[in-house]
Each structure stands twice: as C-alpha cells, then as structure tokens.
Design a protein around this motif. Structure first.
Motif, short mmCIF file in Angstrom:
data_model
loop_
_atom_site.label_atom_id
_atom_site.label_comp_id
_atom_site.label_asym_id
_atom_site.label_seq_id
_atom_site.Cartn_x
_atom_site.Cartn_y
_atom_site.Cartn_z
N LEU A 32 -2.87 -16.99 -4.54
CA LEU A 32 -1.54 -17.34 -4.07
C LEU A 32 -1.13 -18.68 -4.67
CD1 LEU A 32 0.89 -16.71 -2.49
CD2 LEU A 32 -0.20 -17.55 -0.44
N MET B 19 9.18 -20.81 -4.28
CA MET B 19 9.18 -19.84 -3.18
C MET B 19 9.89 -18.56 -3.64
SD MET B 19 7.95 -21.51 -0.67
CE MET B 19 7.43 -23.18 -0.61
N LEU B 20 11.00 -18.76 -4.38
CA LEU B 20 11.75 -17.59 -4.85
C LEU B 20 10.90 -16.77 -5.81
CD1 LEU B 20 15.39 -18.85 -5.30
CD2 LEU B 20 14.36 -17.53 -3.47
N VAL C 155 7.64 -16.47 -5.86
CA VAL C 155 6.66 -15.73 -5.06
C VAL C 155 7.35 -14.57 -4.35
CG1 VAL C 155 5.04 -15.86 -3.16
CG2 VAL C 155 5.19 -17.72 -4.78
N ALA C 156 8.53 -14.86 -3.80
CA ALA C 156 9.28 -13.81 -3.11
C ALA C 156 9.56 -12.65 -4.05
CB ALA C 156 10.59 -14.37 -2.55
N GLY D 43 6.26 -3.70 -0.37
CA GLY D 43 7.07 -4.03 -1.53
C GLY D 43 7.85 -2.81 -2.00
N LEU E 289 1.79 -21.26 -5.14
CA LEU E 289 3.13 -21.64 -4.68
C LEU E 289 3.73 -22.73 -5.56
CD1 LEU E 289 2.84 -21.73 -0.80
CD2 LEU E 289 3.81 -19.98 -2.23
N LEU F 282 1.13 -25.79 -4.38
CA LEU F 282 2.44 -26.29 -3.94
C LEU F 282 2.55 -27.77 -4.26
CD1 LEU F 282 4.82 -25.22 -1.90
CD2 LEU F 282 3.74 -26.79 -0.36
N LEU G 170 15.88 -10.94 2.54
CA LEU G 170 14.44 -11.06 2.28
C LEU G 170 13.64 -10.64 3.51
CD1 LEU G 170 13.43 -14.30 0.39
CD2 LEU G 170 13.21 -11.95 -0.31
N ALA H 274 11.27 -7.37 3.89
CA ALA H 274 9.85 -7.51 4.20
C ALA H 274 9.49 -6.64 5.39
CB ALA H 274 9.52 -8.97 4.49
N LEU I 50 11.18 -27.15 -5.51
CA LEU I 50 10.08 -26.40 -4.94
C LEU I 50 10.55 -25.03 -4.43
CD1 LEU I 50 7.24 -27.12 -4.79
CD2 LEU I 50 7.56 -28.12 -2.56
N LEU I 51 11.82 -25.02 -4.01
CA LEU I 51 12.41 -23.79 -3.51
C LEU I 51 12.31 -22.66 -4.53
CD1 LEU I 51 13.75 -23.77 -0.78
CD2 LEU I 51 15.95 -23.73 -1.93
N ALA J 162 -3.00 -22.19 -1.89
CA ALA J 162 -1.53 -22.15 -1.84
C ALA J 162 -0.97 -23.56 -1.71
CB ALA J 162 -1.07 -21.29 -0.67
N ILE J 163 -1.54 -24.35 -0.81
CA ILE J 163 -0.96 -25.67 -0.58
C ILE J 163 -1.29 -26.62 -1.73
CG2 ILE J 163 -2.83 -26.59 0.84
CD1 ILE J 163 0.83 -27.17 1.54
N ILE K 98 6.44 -10.49 -4.54
CA ILE K 98 5.97 -9.74 -3.38
C ILE K 98 6.99 -8.72 -2.92
CG2 ILE K 98 5.18 -9.97 -1.02
CD1 ILE K 98 3.94 -12.59 -1.90
#
Lengths: 321, 403
Positions: free
Chosen positions: B87, B312-313, B315-316, B368, B89, B149, B358, B362, B308-309, B145-146, B319
């Motif tokens: 993962l 997230m997009l 990754v979105a 998916g 991020l 990030l 989203l 989900a 950073l957003l 992940a973190i 998935i």
C-alpha cells in the motif's frame, strides 16, 4: 512549549485512529474531517453566545463559553463519527469486503465531508437559514478561513529553561492528559472496555462470548468522535481559526503519531503525539518553519526503521486487564 | 441492503460481469480484433467528440489528456498495490520526481529536448524508488502506508523550499516535444503533417467541423490532442510490458508475496528483492507520467501541482477499478480523472459528489469495477463451499428431525 501543546492535540486526535484501527484494522481516513467538524462547532458556539464582534478574553472569562463549546464540539464530532460508521463502514463490514476498499470508502467520505463544509453557505441558502456566516465569509466563498470571534489572551505563568508556559497551554495539556487517563481507565476497567479489547483481539470469539461487535464498533467510533471534538476545542483555544480542510494535515500528523507509538495502542498514541509535537517544534527552530513537516516524517521513518511496529508495539487487544 | 436501488445497481454489475465472461470465451483472433477496435476508438475519441461524454465547459482534448495521464499512473501504481500488495500512499512523490527531473533538465538548468530528458526522468524516478524502498520495505502493511505518505509529503516540501528547484514559484516554460513534419509558425504556417477536422454533434446528428482542425503531431499550447495521442501510445507500450512482466516469474513472485509473504519467503522467494523491484517499476511508470505532465500543454509545474490529495486519488483509482487488474486500473484512473471534469457545470458541488460517488462505489462493489480473475475465482469457490456447508447442515437437521 508550543510543541507539547500541539503534541497533546495530536495525541487526542490520534486516539480516534488508534482505537478504530485496534478494533477494525482499518485506517479511518475520514477521522480528520470528524475533527474539522468539531472546530466549526466551536466557532459557531462562540458566535451564537457572543455575537460576531471580535473580542479578546482572558482564559477565566472564556471558561463558561468554552465549556458549552466543548459539549457542542464533542456532540457534533461524535455524531459525524457515528454517521460515518453507519453509512461508510457498516455496509462494508457486513459484506466482509477487503480492507483496502474500506480505505477508499473512507477517502470518499473524507472528501464529501470536507466539501460539504466548504459549501456550507450554499446549504444555508437552500434551507433559508441566515446563519452567522455573513460577517466572516463573503458570499460564495465559504471555503475561506472561518474564525471564532473570541481570541483567548494567554497569560504567562512561569518560565523553565527558556520555555514559557502560559495558562492556555497548561489547560490544554492538562485537559488532554485527563481525557487520555480517563479513556485508558475506561478501556481497562469497564465492561464496555472489556468488550472493545475482546473484539480487538478476536471478533469471532468475542461474538461467541456474547459481545455484540456492531455495538462495540459503534462505541469505538463514538469515543473517537468525542476525543476529536475535545481536541477541536483545544485547537480552537490555541489557534482560533479553521478551514474546511483544516483537518487534513492535522489528521495526517495525528495518524503519524498513532503509528509512531504503535497503532492500536492507546498509550502509544499519547507518547507518539507528544514526541511528534516536541520534535516538530525543535525541528522548526533548527531548520526553519518550512521544514517542520519534513522533520516529523523523517523522524517517523527513523523510528519505524528501528522499531517496525512503533514505539509501544503492543495492540489494544493485548493490553493487560 | 436490499432495496430497489441497490438491487438495480447489482444487476448492472452482474450484466457487466456477463459481458466480461463472454469476451473471455472468444478465441484469440476475435479478442485481439476487439482490443484493436477499442484502442482505435480511444485514439479517435477527442476528434469524434461523442455527445454526453464530451465536456462542455472545458476543452475535451485537455480532459482526455488528463484522463490518459491518470490511467497511466494507475497502471503503474497497480503494479505496486495490485500485484505486490504494497500500500503506497506517497505515489505522487514519484510523479513529482519525474515531472521535476524533466523540468530541471529541459528548462531550469538545461535545455535538453523533451525526448532526451524523458528516459533520464524515468531512470531518476526508478532510482528514487529503490532509495525509498530499500529502507522502508522492511515495515509492512499500514506502517508502510504511512511511511510512503510521509515520503510523498517530504518530496513536496523539499521542492517547495529548495531554490535550485524553483521553490514555490515552480518551473515554467518547459519545452514541448518536437513537432513531426514542418514546424508551426503562426499565423501563416500551422505546421504538422496534415490536418484532421473534428466532429461536431448537433443533437445526435454528426457533422464535420473544419474550423477547429487538429494539426497532426504539432505539440504546442493550442491543442492538447497530440499530447493525448502521445501519452496513449506510452500507455499501450506500458500495458504490453505490464503483461509480459505479470505473466513471468516476477509476476508470480509478486502474487505469492501479496498473498502470504512469510509462506513465499519460506518457499524460497526472495520477497524483499521482488518487492523492491515492484516499487522501482511502479515508480518508473509514475515518473513517466509525471514527465508527460510536466511538458504538457501548459509546460508549467509547481509544488502545488503535487498535493498529497493526488496520492489518495491515485490509490482510489486503482482500488475502484479493481486492484490487481490492469484494465480495472485504467478504468478506475479514467473515471477518477474524468468525473470531476465532466460535471464542471456543478462546479462547486462536483467534489462533494465525487466523494459521495467514491463511497457509494466502494459500498456497492467492494471488489472494484473489474476485479482480477483470481479474486473472482476465490469468491466463487467460497460461495460454493458455503452452499455445501449449508446444505450439509440442512441435511443433518432433517436427519435429526426424522429421528
């Protein structure tokens, strides 16, 4: 001392992440928005009780208003957290969906919540509400900074080794510590706490032993929301302004704190939050304000390299009774 | 969750599954023909400008460029998340690295042509991937992940504060790729090999619009469509590579690592090496996309282009599309980039709806849009076992009743 203050706030927000993670093994990305709603609740309470004129109060004068604000913030944050659980997570839990999908659901919910707050003047228009936004937000600009009209004047109490501690700082640190201790005792001592620990360790066995996992998850989100509301009040005492995206970077920091201390561990969240706050403060003093976040993340990487499961790498479930 | 709406949505999903099954049953010639037709359709899309799909408020070619760039990123990230199960991020960090390498070499501190800078950008991003991966891939799951990030954020803050990289002003005047054919010299010489008129729709009636022609392979600020073709070609090449790698020993090692890292290690798979490889490959594709982004229509990048957003997009996108399936990743990337642009009429509400969409997606289809074959097989097997168990239980119950 600013470091300790922010550390305490990070730690309170981190509790929400760490508890949800402990029980569901899920990063609740929308938790930062739960916090953000709390900060708005504080601003609204100040405006309702005081009006929109700005004023500067000492801490003593502000206490009654702050208490009301605290209750409102905790209520709103907890409400948002519960709604999140109900609509974004529970349907997924029922389907036994993969963990990653819950993460996407959280990211989506986080987006939607932040945007809903950013569009609050539109919604007020639709419902015919003349809320108190007008003085603060130009029409159509609800995304701008939103401040509470009362700033709290800090009085310096004493100085230790070049660091001055003000009364506001002291109250924030004490309040945060108090809530932490209370939560820690709650999880360790009460029946509900035992339920939370049981579900964290093994949801299926817990269910067989008569614990209702749905209720426990709800309770976890509720407590996380309450703590985020409290953190929001403390944040507004110190900072006094918020934005529809105020939660994002603070949420990332709080999550960092949770991971640093060992995610799923309540005491770890406290330790991680305080260390993060203090180190950030030192870092920005050493390298300049711009590098503050870099210090935080480099520190995180270093700690995880030495201890890959965080400083107190012991989960909520394994906490001794 | 049994209300008419969710039932209707589910039946749409099942119908889609049926189409996929039908495609799988065809023989190889038909399948390739279908793929070629789909590819041709996508190359022609910004010229065909079908109604409903075309964006009104904003240049459709530009939107398609963004969509393709996002799809390319999603394919790269799919290697990291979908195949190897890491993962990540902070993928935007690699995207930024690619973009900045291109920017520095072509505009800020050098004047290399774009196609010379591109491979360097890819190499630099790959090295960045290894540098980040080597220490951090020891931590697992959400800790990874973190950490990633944090890495994404570190890159952004670094480019924001380092003068040498243009600081917060960013890098501008990044050159366009070289034009093929005669050079464009406005106002008299449009350049390019030939002109392609675009289609304009009057309701459902198409007619040719000769006023807005596309000059074939003129890269400039006036038209985004050549960039779209360029990035689409890159996407096709990457897909071919992706297929080769996925079906090789490496791809199987990734899958083994994803399913059970300890077991894979015990079976003699050097998991660390393969995880690092996935990280580096994924990073390289992210860098490639970032490089295209940097020299796109505007030719301008700044630290604010890489929030950073965006990570997230990304990754979105992976998935939502169905992590582990390259077509799913493309569909997810396209959807995530396209939806907010399509609904620009509701400018202020589009992000709100995007967030809701989203979440709804989900909840509605947890595996998916296009789940990988393995997931579907596993799901079918699980359902079968469950049915068997329930049947046995019923039999036992009946037996006890009869006794």
């Amino acid at each position: 001392m600013g470091g300790l203050v922010f550390g305490a706030i990070y730690a309170l927000v981190a509790l929400g992440y760490t508890m949800v993670y402990g029980v569901l093994q899920l990063i609740n990305f929308a938790h930062s928005e739960v916090f953000m709603y709390g900060t708005f609740a504080v601003a609204w309470v100040f405006i309702l009780l005081h009006g929109t004129e700005s004023a500067s109060w000492s801490l003593g004068e502000a206490v009654p208003v702050l208490l009301v604000a605290l209750i409102a913030a905790m209520a709103l944050s907890a409400g948002v957290a519960l709604a999140l659980e109900r609509f974004a997570y529970r349907p997924l839990m029922k389907k036994n969906a993969p963990k990653l999908i819950a993460l996407i659901s959280a990211i989506g919910a986080s987006f939607a919540l932040a945007e809903a707050m950013g569009l609050r003047d539109r919604f007020a228009e639709v419902f015919g509400l003349d809320d108190n936004l007008a003085d603060y937000v130009a029409p159509g600009k609800a995304r701008d900074v939103y401040s509470s009209p009362v700033t709290i004047r800090e009085h310096d109490l004493f100085t230790i080794g070049g660091y001055t501690l003000s009364d506001v700082d002291l109250v924030i640190i004490l309040a945060a510590l108090l809530m932490m201790v209370a939560l820690d005792q709650f999880v360790r001592r009460t029946r509900f706490g035992r339920g939370i620990r049981a579900v964290a360790q093994d949801p299926e066995s817990a269910a067989l032993m008569g614990v209702n996992p749905t209720r426990v998850v709800q309770l976890t989100f509720l407590i996380g929301g309450l703590m985020a509301g409290a953190a929001a009040t403390l944040y507004m005492m110190k900072v006094g302004v918020t934005r529809q995206n105020a939660g994002f970077i603070l949420g990332v920091k709080a999550f960092t704190a949770a991971v640093m201390g060992g995610i799923g561990n309540l005491r770890g969240a406290l330790l991680g939050g305080l260390i993060l706050g203090v180190m950030e403060n030192w870092g920005s003093a050493l390298f300049g304000q711009n590098w503050k976040d870099v210090v935080a993340f480099v520190l995180l990487v270093l700690i995880l390299l030495v201890r890959p499961s965080g400083l107190l790498g012991e989960s909520l479930g394994k906490a001794r009774a | 969750m049994t209300n008419p709406v969710s039932n209707a949505l589910r039946s749409v999903g099942d119908a889609w599954d049926g189409v996929l099954e039908g495609y799988k049953r065809q023989n190889i010639v038909v399948r390739i023909a279908v793929l070629v037709l789909i590819a041709l359709f996508f190359y022609g899309l910004p010229i065909l400008r079908p109604p409903l799909i075309t964006t009104n408020e904003i240049d459709f070619g530009g939107v398609m460029f963004q969509v393709a760039a996002f799809a390319l990123v999603a394919v790269g990230l799919n290697i990291v998340i979908g195949y190897a199960g890491l993962l990540d991020l902070g993928y935007v960090g690699f995207y930024a690295t690619g973009a900045y390498t291109t920017g520095v070499l072509t505009s800020q501190h050098g004047s290399w042509p774009f196609f010379l800078a591109l491979p360097v950008a890819i190499a630099v991003t790959m090295v960045t991937g290894v540098i980040l991966g080597a220490p951090t891939l020891r931590v697992r799951g959400d800790y990874l992940a973190i950490v990633t990030l944090g890495f994404g954020e570190i890159i952004r803050i670094c480019v924001k504060n380092i003068e040498w990289l243009g600081a917060s002003a960013g890098i501008k005047d990044i050159p366009h790729p070289n034009t093929i054919g005669p050079k464009a010299e406005p106002p008299f010489e449009p350049g390019g090999l030939f002109e392609i008129p675009r289609v304009e729709w009057d309701g459902l009636v198409p007619h040719l619009d000769k006023d807005h022609p596309v000059h074939f392979l003129v890269f400039g600020a006036t038209n985004a469509i050549p960039y779209y073709w360029l990035i689409l070609t890159a996407l096709v090449l990457v897909l071919v590579g992706d297929r080769l790698v996925k079906n090789s020993r490496v791809g199987r090692a990734w899958e083994a690592t994803r399913e059970d890292e300890d077991a894979a290690e015990l079976m003699g798979v050097p998991t660390f090496k393969f995880k690092l490889m996935a990280f580096a490959l994924g990073a390289a594709i992210g860098g490639l996309s970032g490089s295209f982004y940097a020299s796109g229509q505007g030719g301008y990048i700044s630290p604010d282009s890489f929030p950073l957003l965006l990570s997230m997009l990304f990754v979105a996108a992976v998935i939502v599309g169905g992590s582990g399936n390259r077509w799913g990743a493309i569909a997810g990337g396209a959807l995530v980039a396209y939806l907010p642009e399509r609904f620009r009429e509701f400018a202020d509400y589009r992000l709100l709806f995007f967030g809701l969409a989203l979440t709804v997606l989900a909840v509605w289809r947890p595996e998916g849009l296009l789940p990988p074959r393995r997931t579907r097989r596993a799901k079918a097997a699980a359902a079968e076992i469950e049915a068997l168990e329930e049947g046995e239980l019923d039999d036992e119950l009946e037996e006890t009743r009869n006794v």
